[in-house]
Design an enzyme around this catalytic site. Sequence first.
Site, PDB file in Angstrom:
ATOM      1  CD1 TRP A 140      -2.675   1.619   0.621  1.00 39.38           C
ATOM      2  CD2 TRP A 140      -2.053   1.790   2.663  1.00 39.38           C
ATOM      3  NE1 TRP A 140      -3.453   2.559   1.298  1.00 39.38           N
ATOM      4  CE2 TRP A 140      -3.142   2.698   2.314  1.00 39.38           C
ATOM      5  CE3 TRP A 140      -1.527   1.579   3.781  1.00 39.38           C
ATOM      6  CZ2 TRP A 140      -3.723   3.584   3.248  1.00 39.38           C
ATOM      7  CZ3 TRP A 140      -2.328   2.381   5.149  1.00 39.38           C
ATOM      8  CH2 TRP A 140      -3.099   3.374   4.692  1.00 39.38           C
ATOM      9  CG  ASP A 222      -2.446  -2.387   7.408  1.00 42.88           C
ATOM     10  OD1 ASP A 222      -3.365  -2.095   8.105  1.00 42.88           O
ATOM     11  OD2 ASP A 222      -2.124  -1.568   6.364  1.00 42.88           O
ATOM     12  CE  LYS A 260     -10.916  -0.525   2.111  1.00 43.54           C
ATOM     13  NZ  LYS A 260     -10.202   0.346   2.750  1.00 43.54           N
TER      14      LYS A 260
END
Length: 416
Positions: A140, A222, A260
């Site tokens: 990311w 993460d 999410k």
Amino acid sequence: MEKVPTRLNVAPVPPDEIFALNGAFFADTHPQKVSLGVGVYRTDDGKPWPLPAVEKAEKQLAEENDLMRHEYTAIEGDVPFLKIARDIMFGFEGKPSEEAAKARIASVQTVAGTGANHLGALFLAHHMKPRNVWLSNPSWANHMTIWELAGVPRKTYPYYHAATRSFDFDGMMATLENDAEEGDAVLLHACAHNPTGLDPNKEQWIAIADLCERKKLFPFFDSAYQGFASGSLEEDAWAVRYFFENKPDMEMCVAQSFSKNMGLYGQRTGAFHYITNRSATSIRDVIVNNLCHLIRGEFSMGPRIGCTIVKKIMSSEELTADWHNDLQVMSSRIKSMREALYNELVRLKTPGTWEHIVEQNGMFSYTGLTPKQVYALKDKYHVYLLKSGRASISGLSQKNVPYVAQAIDDVVRNVL
């Protein structure tokens, strides 16, 4: 008028690619435009989807009309929320036997997963001072920025094998084995790796844990997609829970996001968990105290509304069951869109291999398209994805999959 020179030493920085791409998409007036850039869930009609469980929770909260709903919380955040977030992440069920394990975890509320990553990087930079942080190549993009701002040197380990469009486990292990030093931090994606959608299998996760323990590396997880990737909270947390349960003498941390899995993108709801080794639980409160020192100087405390929604859902058996069903709806649609795109490319006999689209996991697919092909998709077909070839599968629908597949087929055949 005489110009006064500025004391600032600034130069332009590149705009964030994802948000710039999203802005270009919204400015585009083409009727068949397709957004495969930003990582947010969309329905088959291309619309945002407030989760039904979240909507029910919001309605109940509005009816309760709690006069404290806009008041300050504690610096560490909403304490009942933190216990819920911890239990979701680590699988605690409230059993008395779990108290010793819970004592290892120092938790604070953050400004979503990005804030959790940033707070964790800043905390480690101040108090552990790793020589390096190892990030997957690719990762990311914001991981690079976060650790740069924390002042920790960044190195990368191989992750993506372009020729086979697969996870480069051997390359990752060899690099960490040969080059990582004791005390280095290693950034690991708990599930649904962003951007590749490729995850280690369980045997590989076990080997990664063994390597971190033997080399005395610090795992930094993460966890942005727990429950969203597979539909199962347990499956998507398997790696985190394995490290926690089977390596009790190894410290680690987890950045946790509810963006999410509860669709709370704009509510910025997250948590950071620092896990001590089993002989150092006495310093847990000191760790929280130091994290609070950083929080107080930066944003004072985490946002209240999102964590209140999480608490409302998780305090009701009915709403919790609804949420689990919502996770299944989202993960199932993503999987069906992967299959639909793959089937259409096979039907078109698009050159190359496309099995990786259905083998990958989570919101994103690392398509293997080149930057020139990505630009051609945007310019000719108004299909928007990142120049790396990362596509957000959520932007696909039954209506646009044939159009997107035909566009990909064209650029693969005609753009080198």
